[in-house]
Structures are given as C-alpha cells and as structure tokens.
Design a protein around this motif. Sequence first.
Motif, short mmCIF file in Angstrom:
data_model
loop_
_atom_site.label_atom_id
_atom_site.label_comp_id
_atom_site.label_asym_id
_atom_site.label_seq_id
_atom_site.Cartn_x
_atom_site.Cartn_y
_atom_site.Cartn_z
N GLY A 1 7.14 6.36 2.32
CA GLY A 1 5.86 6.60 2.99
C GLY A 1 5.96 6.41 4.49
O GLY A 1 6.91 5.82 5.01
N ASN B 1 -0.53 8.87 4.87
CA ASN B 1 0.04 8.63 3.55
C ASN B 1 -0.79 9.27 2.44
O ASN B 1 -0.24 9.66 1.41
CB ASN B 1 0.24 7.13 3.32
CG ASN B 1 1.46 6.63 4.05
OD1 ASN B 1 2.59 6.95 3.69
ND2 ASN B 1 1.26 5.89 5.13
N LYS B 2 -2.10 9.39 2.65
CA LYS B 2 -2.92 10.10 1.67
C LYS B 2 -2.49 11.56 1.61
O LYS B 2 -2.33 12.11 0.51
CB LYS B 2 -4.40 9.98 2.05
CG LYS B 2 -5.32 10.67 1.05
CD LYS B 2 -6.79 10.49 1.39
CE LYS B 2 -7.66 11.18 0.35
NZ LYS B 2 -9.09 11.00 0.63
N LEU C 1 -3.02 5.17 6.83
CA LEU C 1 -3.51 5.46 5.48
C LEU C 1 -3.76 6.95 5.30
O LEU C 1 -3.42 7.53 4.25
CB LEU C 1 -4.78 4.66 5.19
CG LEU C 1 -4.61 3.17 4.92
CD1 LEU C 1 -5.96 2.47 4.91
CD2 LEU C 1 -3.85 2.93 3.62
N LEU D 1 0.72 6.76 -1.24
CA LEU D 1 -0.03 5.51 -1.38
C LEU D 1 0.14 4.96 -2.79
O LEU D 1 0.15 5.71 -3.77
CB LEU D 1 -1.52 5.74 -1.11
CG LEU D 1 -1.91 6.08 0.33
CD1 LEU D 1 -3.37 6.54 0.38
CD2 LEU D 1 -1.69 4.88 1.23
N TRP E 1 0.79 -1.23 0.00
CA TRP E 1 0.00 0.00 0.00
C TRP E 1 0.82 1.29 0.00
O TRP E 1 0.27 2.37 -0.15
CB TRP E 1 -0.94 0.03 1.21
CG TRP E 1 -2.02 -1.00 1.18
CD1 TRP E 1 -2.31 -1.88 0.18
CD2 TRP E 1 -2.96 -1.28 2.22
NE1 TRP E 1 -3.37 -2.68 0.52
CE2 TRP E 1 -3.80 -2.33 1.78
CE3 TRP E 1 -3.19 -0.74 3.47
CZ2 TRP E 1 -4.84 -2.84 2.54
CZ3 TRP E 1 -4.22 -1.25 4.23
CH2 TRP E 1 -5.03 -2.28 3.77
N LEU E 2 2.15 1.18 0.18
CA LEU E 2 2.96 2.39 0.30
C LEU E 2 4.03 2.49 -0.78
O LEU E 2 4.66 1.50 -1.14
CB LEU E 2 3.67 2.44 1.66
CG LEU E 2 2.81 2.47 2.90
CD1 LEU E 2 3.70 2.57 4.13
CD2 LEU E 2 1.80 3.58 2.86
N GLY F 1 -3.26 0.98 -2.36
CA GLY F 1 -3.54 1.75 -1.13
C GLY F 1 -4.65 2.76 -1.36
O GLY F 1 -5.53 2.94 -0.51
N LYS F 2 -4.63 3.44 -2.50
CA LYS F 2 -5.68 4.41 -2.83
C LYS F 2 -7.03 3.73 -2.96
O LYS F 2 -8.07 4.29 -2.58
CB LYS F 2 -5.33 5.16 -4.11
CG LYS F 2 -4.16 6.11 -3.95
CD LYS F 2 -3.79 6.74 -5.28
CE LYS F 2 -2.56 7.60 -5.14
NZ LYS F 2 -2.12 8.16 -6.42
#
Length: 140
Positions: A86, A103-104, A100, A109, A81-82, A113-114
């Motif tokens: 990140g 990181n957004k 999350l 991401l 996800w990263l 992850g997005k």
Amino acid sequence: MNSQNDDQPAQRKANIFTGFLLFLVSIVLFITTTPLGFIYGIGYTLVTHFFKGLGGFFLEIAISIDQLGNVIMQHLLNMLWLKKGGYKFGNRDETISSVLGKNKVQNTLTGFGKFIVKILDTIDSNHVLDSIDYYVEPKN
C-alpha cells in the motif's frame, strides 16, 4: 529498495542528538506559544472576517494536526490500516485522509482501514477521495 513506495525517497539521515534536541525545542515552543497564537488567531479572524472566517481557520489547524499525525503515527498506521504494497503513511506534507484516499483507490486498505474510511466518509461525504493530494512533496 527502501521501506517507502518508489515515489517516496528514503528519509534524510539525521544525527540522533540533533534530531532529539530539535524535537524537544519544538515541543517546548508548541506548548508555550500555541495557546497565545490560537487565541490571537480567533480574535484576528473575528475582527477581519467575522464568523465566516473561523471555519477556514479551524480547517487549516485540523489539516496541520492531521499532517503531524501522519508522521507521528506512520508505523502504527502502516501496520494496522494497510495491506502489503500500500501507499505508505509518513510524509510530513500529506494528511492521513489523503493517504487513506490513495489506498482506497488502490484497494490496499485492511478491514480496519476501511472502517476508518467509512467513519470519515460518514462525517464528510466522500472525504478521503476528496482529500487526495496529487501534488505531495516527496518524502526526503
């Protein structure tokens, strides 16, 4: 430089035997005591707060499970996800949603992850940004 972000010190070293033994004890205690505690917790909440207290009780359990997932799945989530650089998963004091969200904000991401963020934000509008915990105890 450690594998965590600069604001997350390296994890304390533990004897493998001691760590594994404590892990086994925690699993046994969890399996044997959680059902009783859960049933008692529901009954207690119903008696003291009626149905309106159950939402909070379930949310507290969900947050604790989320924190456990953040630790257990840290290596997999960091990989899937990263992007490189990140904010890392793995702090026992933080939820997956908080990581999350951070990181957004940092735009670190991956596409996967997005996608996960989109699902969570569909269930609960702005979930990951609202879940950011700015006062997380450092990982040690």
